[in-house]
Every structure is written in structure tokens, then in C-alpha cells.
Design a protein around this motif. Structure first.
Motif, mmCIF file in Angstrom:
data_model
loop_
_atom_site.group_PDB
_atom_site.id
_atom_site.type_symbol
_atom_site.label_atom_id
_atom_site.label_comp_id
_atom_site.label_asym_id
_atom_site.label_seq_id
_atom_site.Cartn_x
_atom_site.Cartn_y
_atom_site.Cartn_z
ATOM 1 N N GLN A 82 0.642 -1.163 -0.090
ATOM 2 C CA GLN A 82 -0.064 -0.118 0.005
ATOM 3 C C GLN A 82 0.741 1.202 0.035
ATOM 4 O O GLN A 82 0.550 2.356 -0.514
ATOM 5 C CB GLN A 82 -0.865 0.138 1.173
ATOM 6 N N ALA A 83 2.060 1.300 0.641
ATOM 7 C CA ALA A 83 2.973 2.332 0.781
ATOM 8 C C ALA A 83 3.564 2.528 -0.628
ATOM 9 O O ALA A 83 3.287 3.941 -1.183
ATOM 10 C CB ALA A 83 4.052 2.070 1.923
ATOM 11 N N LEU A 84 3.952 1.515 -1.333
ATOM 12 C CA LEU A 84 4.414 1.713 -2.692
ATOM 13 C C LEU A 84 3.423 2.070 -3.671
ATOM 14 O O LEU A 84 3.700 2.932 -4.621
ATOM 15 C CB LEU A 84 4.900 0.458 -3.157
ATOM 16 N N GLU A 85 2.135 1.508 -3.440
ATOM 17 C CA GLU A 85 1.065 2.023 -4.559
ATOM 18 C C GLU A 85 0.794 3.611 -4.107
ATOM 19 O O GLU A 85 0.365 4.060 -5.164
ATOM 20 C CB GLU A 85 -0.205 1.261 -3.908
ATOM 21 N N PHE A 86 0.632 3.949 -2.779
ATOM 22 C CA PHE A 86 0.379 5.376 -2.584
ATOM 23 C C PHE A 86 1.585 6.204 -3.317
ATOM 24 O O PHE A 86 1.174 7.346 -3.888
ATOM 25 C CB PHE A 86 0.304 5.817 -0.984
ATOM 26 N N SER A 87 2.717 5.939 -3.074
ATOM 27 C CA SER A 87 3.837 6.716 -3.608
ATOM 28 C C SER A 87 3.871 6.585 -5.203
ATOM 29 O O SER A 87 3.947 7.585 -5.710
ATOM 30 C CB SER A 87 5.339 5.902 -3.231
ATOM 31 N N SER A 88 3.541 5.651 -5.863
ATOM 32 C CA SER A 88 3.130 5.583 -7.334
ATOM 33 C C SER A 88 2.251 6.544 -7.774
ATOM 34 O O SER A 88 2.419 7.158 -8.624
ATOM 35 C CB SER A 88 3.101 4.141 -7.634
ATOM 36 N N GLN A 89 0.916 6.374 -6.833
ATOM 37 C CA GLN A 89 0.026 7.307 -7.473
ATOM 38 C C GLN A 89 0.317 8.705 -7.229
ATOM 39 O O GLN A 89 -0.207 9.686 -8.145
ATOM 40 C CB GLN A 89 -1.233 7.014 -6.572
ATOM 41 N N VAL A 90 0.905 9.121 -6.266
ATOM 42 C CA VAL A 90 1.339 10.479 -6.054
ATOM 43 C C VAL A 90 2.417 10.691 -7.058
ATOM 44 O O VAL A 90 2.199 12.104 -7.895
ATOM 45 C CB VAL A 90 1.969 10.745 -4.691
ATOM 46 N N SER A 91 3.314 9.977 -7.508
ATOM 47 C CA SER A 91 4.356 10.409 -8.506
ATOM 48 C C SER A 91 3.635 10.514 -9.734
ATOM 49 O O SER A 91 3.939 11.369 -10.565
ATOM 50 C CB SER A 91 5.549 9.141 -8.365
ATOM 51 N N LYS A 92 2.558 9.622 -10.130
ATOM 52 C CA LYS A 92 1.904 9.518 -11.364
ATOM 53 C C LYS A 92 1.348 10.990 -11.460
ATOM 54 O O LYS A 92 1.140 11.685 -12.384
ATOM 55 C CB LYS A 92 0.967 8.500 -11.384
ATOM 56 N N GLY A 93 0.411 11.369 -10.175
ATOM 57 C CA GLY A 93 -0.452 12.652 -10.397
ATOM 58 C C GLY A 93 0.540 13.907 -10.458
ATOM 59 O O GLY A 93 -0.068 14.720 -11.059
ATOM 60 N N MET A 94 1.867 13.636 -9.878
ATOM 61 C CA MET A 94 2.466 14.926 -9.920
ATOM 62 C C MET A 94 3.197 15.107 -11.518
ATOM 63 O O MET A 94 3.356 16.104 -12.042
ATOM 64 C CB MET A 94 3.876 14.624 -8.936
ATOM 65 N N GLN A 95 3.208 13.959 -12.080
ATOM 66 C CA GLN A 95 3.891 14.053 -13.636
ATOM 67 C C GLN A 95 2.651 14.521 -14.684
ATOM 68 O O GLN A 95 3.020 15.337 -15.365
ATOM 69 C CB GLN A 95 4.289 12.489 -13.843
ATOM 70 N N ASN A 96 1.542 14.045 -14.293
ATOM 71 C CA ASN A 96 0.501 14.620 -15.306
ATOM 72 C C ASN A 96 -0.034 15.815 -14.916
ATOM 73 O O ASN A 96 -1.131 16.289 -15.801
ATOM 74 C CB ASN A 96 -0.250 13.210 -15.913
ATOM 75 N N GLY A 97 -0.189 16.348 -13.788
ATOM 76 C CA GLY A 97 -0.753 17.510 -13.312
ATOM 77 C C GLY A 97 -1.965 17.315 -12.558
ATOM 78 O O GLY A 97 -2.495 18.063 -12.057
ATOM 79 N N PHE A 111 -10.819 2.973 8.911
ATOM 80 C CA PHE A 111 -10.199 3.683 7.642
ATOM 81 C C PHE A 111 -11.097 2.849 6.315
ATOM 82 O O PHE A 111 -11.269 3.513 5.581
ATOM 83 C CB PHE A 111 -8.964 3.752 7.679
ATOM 84 N N LEU A 112 -11.132 1.705 6.505
ATOM 85 C CA LEU A 112 -11.540 0.707 5.341
ATOM 86 C C LEU A 112 -13.200 0.970 5.193
ATOM 87 O O LEU A 112 -13.823 1.127 4.083
ATOM 88 C CB LEU A 112 -11.183 -0.716 5.713
ATOM 89 N N ILE A 113 -13.867 0.983 6.503
ATOM 90 C CA ILE A 113 -15.270 1.026 6.524
ATOM 91 C C ILE A 113 -15.544 2.606 5.698
ATOM 92 O O ILE A 113 -16.578 2.680 4.880
ATOM 93 C CB ILE A 113 -15.857 0.987 7.814
ATOM 94 N N PHE A 114 -15.106 3.432 6.307
ATOM 95 C CA PHE A 114 -15.385 4.861 5.587
ATOM 96 C C PHE A 114 -14.679 5.293 4.305
ATOM 97 O O PHE A 114 -14.499 6.651 4.107
ATOM 98 C CB PHE A 114 -15.333 5.855 6.827
ATOM 99 N N GLY A 115 -14.202 4.488 3.514
ATOM 100 C CA GLY A 115 -13.759 4.850 2.423
ATOM 101 C C GLY A 115 -12.292 5.380 2.296
ATOM 102 O O GLY A 115 -12.141 6.137 1.275
ATOM 103 N N LEU A 116 -11.379 5.553 3.269
ATOM 104 C CA LEU A 116 -10.007 6.110 3.354
ATOM 105 C C LEU A 116 -9.019 5.255 2.554
ATOM 106 O O LEU A 116 -9.113 4.038 2.839
ATOM 107 C CB LEU A 116 -9.565 6.570 4.895
ATOM 108 N N PRO A 117 -8.124 5.720 2.040
ATOM 109 C CA PRO A 117 -7.062 4.968 1.393
ATOM 110 C C PRO A 117 -6.110 4.306 2.397
ATOM 111 O O PRO A 117 -5.856 4.922 3.514
ATOM 112 C CB PRO A 117 -6.380 5.969 0.161
#
Length: 342
Positions: free
Chosen positions: A61-76, A205-211
Motif C-alpha cells: 500500500q505504501a508503494l502504491e500510494f507513492s506511485s499514485q502520487v508520483s503519477k499525479g505529479m507528472q500529469n498534473g 479507515f476501510l469502512i469509511f472509504g479512506l485509502p
């Protein structure tokens, strides 16, 4: 010296798993070596299976979160999302007639910098977590190897230490009893309660939809030992985030879950698990844990309170054997108050 912590952890396992070893010894009709080996194998499985599963989830999950952030930073997309949320926050503050941040403070830039650094920190530590597991595994094997011999000869070892002690036998017994009680109380009353709160927090966190619920649930484990606030330092900001992003029901639900389920479990489990242990002020326990973590790493979570307990035992012995008899014999006189003319 390099193996002192492994020896200490073996001592912790010896005190906590001794009833299991004794039961297996009776079941195996006195075959102590076999009972000790089975005890160590059970401890290995009890420690490794949940820990390995949890670490796999956390790292993923930590690597997935970091990957999502990096991807979001690149495409804006990430910056656009942050800017939109900040604009919504400003409109909300204006609606409530609350002051806006000064114009020279670029909130978007601050949030972007924080997100970037957090992503890099999580990625680096997730990789380090995977690598460090190998070192931990070999340390655990060494600890269990030592524990194997402690189950066989631990009582004789303790008798030898007591024979070398300059204290009275009654005082040795008191220190040993206090040490055993502190180890069990810390392990069961602090560690297990912290793990329970972290698990329940992750479920919330899981019940209320947090990542990344497993990741944040794990973060709540060390946070739960903080007096007064405890795990609320993690789920509180998450609830505020849900409220500000328009998820009112989920935000209120997380507040109720954290305030009722997560926090109350401490008041239910701790008196049961720490039954028979002395009442030590919470602030002392906090600083003993923080000091232990600073000097000894994660094992300081147990070693810190143990050192505190040892110190308090010595102070009680000093009070009983030196101060109290001296006061009774009149050797300790009260100081004369200043200005009474004598």
C-alpha cells in the motif's frame, strides 16, 4: 554487547511463554528439550505469520500510494486536485466569515511540497521495511535459539544471578517479581492494546472509504501510547479531511468509530491485561517508552518500562531498608525552619 538485546528478548519470551512450556512439558511426560523446541516453533509462527502478512500489506500500500502520487505529479492531476480543494476551503472560510490566509502564503505550494516529501519518505521507508525484514528474521532466530536454552535452564540461571546479588534474598525476589510483572504487563497491556487500537483504526479507515487502511492502522499502533490523544492524532485529521471534502456522514462516522470503539478499547483491555501490576504514572511510562525507543530501537518499547520498573524497585528497597529504619531510630531529623529563633 551486540547480542544483549537478543538475550533480553529471549528473557521476555521466557517469562511470557513459560506457562506454555510447562504445559507442553506435562503433555510430553517430562521431555523438556522437545517441549522447549515446540514452544519456540509456536512462538516463531505466532510472531512471523501476522507480522509478515501485515508488512506485505503495508509495503504494497505504501508503494502504491507513492506511485499514485508520483503519477499525479507528472500529469498534473494531483496539482489540479489540490488547487481545487484549496479554493473550496477558501470559499468555505469566506462563507463562515472566517479570515483567509495571508496573500503571501501560497497554500498550494506548501501542500505540494508536503505531499512530494511525504511520498518520497513513504517510498524510501517501504523499501527499507522490506530489506530490514531479513535482518529481523535472523535476529528472531537467534533470540529463539537463546530462548530454547532459557526454557531448559532459565530457572537455574536466575538462581545463580540471585546468589551473586549483594541484596537480601527478599529484595532479590521482589525485584525479580516486579521485573516479570512489568514484562508481562508491558507486553500484554501496552503492546496488545496498541495493536488492537491500530487494527480497529484500520478497519475504520476501510469502512469509511479512506485509502491505505492497513498502512494508517499500523501508524496508529505507536501513536496509541501517547497519553490523552493516543490514536486520535491519526484518525482525527482523517475525519476532518472527510468533513472538509464534503463526506459529512463518513466524517461523523469515523469520529464516532474512533471516539467510541478505538479509544474505549484501551479502557476495557488494559485493566484486564495489566491486572496485578503496580500503578505507575502515565507520564513516566510515556517517557520510559520514548527513551527506550531512542536508545534501543523498537525493543525499547518493552526495555524502557522495564528499566523504569527496576529503578522504582530499587527506590522502594532503599526507602524500606535505609530511610524508614533510620527515621524510626531518630537518625533523620527534620530541618529547623528558618526564622523560628532556635
Amino acid at each position: 554487547k551486540p547480542y544483549l538485546l537478543d538475550i533480553f528478548m529471549a528473557l521476555v519470551l521466557f517469562f511470557t511463554a513459560k506457562p506454555l512450556y510447562m504445559a507442553l512439558t506435562r503433555l510430553l511426560r517430562g521431555y523438556k528439550a522437545l517441549a522447549s523446541a515446540l514452544t519456540c516453533i509456536i512462538l516463531l509462527l505466532v510472531i512471523l505469520i501476522p507480522l509478515f502478512s501485515l508488512m506485505s500489506i503495508i509495503a504494497t500500500q505504501a508503494l502504491e500510494f507513492s506511485s499514485q502520487v508520483s503519477k499525479g505529479m507528472q500529469n498534473g492531476d494531483l496539482w489540479n486536485w489540490i488547487a481545487a480543494k484549496i479554493d473550496s476551503l477558501k470559499l468555505y472560510l469566506t462563507h463562515l466569515n472566517l479570515p483567509l490566509p495571508p496573500g503571501d502564503i501560497n497554500l498550494a505550494q506548501i501542500v505540494q511540497t508536503a505531499v512530494s516529501k511525504s511520498s518520497a519518505f513513504i517510498y524510501t521507508n517501504a523499501i527499507g521495511l522490506i530489506r530490514g525484514f531479513t535482518v529481523f528474521f535472523f535476529d528472531l532466530l537467534l533470540t529463539l535459539f537463546i530462548a530454547f536454552f532459557m526454557f531448559l535452564q532459565g530457572d537455574d540461571f536466575i538462581k545463580a544471578i540471585k546468589a551473586l546479588s549483594p541484596l537480601d534474598p527478599a529484595h532479590n525476589d521482589e525485584i525479580l517479581r516486579e521485573t516479570e510483572t512489568t514484562i508481562k504487563a508491558t507486553l500484554w497491556g501496552t503492546v496488545i492494546v496498541a495493536v488492537a487500537q491500530g487494527a480497529l483504526g484500520g478497519v475504520g479507515f476501510l469502512i469509511f472509504g479512506l485509502p491505505q487502511p492497513a498502512f494508517w492502522g499500523t501508524v496508529m499502533i505507536p501513536a496509541s501510547v501517547i497519553p490523552v490523544v493516543g490514536s486520535a492524532v491519526i484518525w482525527g485529521p482523517a475525519a476532518v479531511y472527510l468533513l472538509f471534502t464534503g463526506h459529512i456522514g463518513a466524517g461523523v462516522g469515523l469520529i464516532l468509530w474512533g471516539g467510541v470503539v478505538v479509544s474505549v478499547i484501551d479502557n476495557i483491555l488494559k485493566p484486564i491485561l495489566m491486572k496485578g501490576s503496580g500503578e505507575t504514572p502515565s507520564i513516566f511510562i510515556l517517557f520510559s517508552i520514548l527513551g527506550g525507543l531512542t536508545y534501543f530501537g523498537m525493543i525499547g518499547f518493552i526495555l524502557g518500562p522495564l528499566i523504569l520498573s527496576f529503578l522504582l524497585s530499587l527506590l522502594r528497597i532503599y526507602q524500606k531498608t535505609i530511610l524508614a529504619p533510620a527515621a524510626a531510630a531518630g537518625k533523620i531529623k527534620r530541618p529547623t525552619p528558618v526564622g523560628d529563633g532556635s
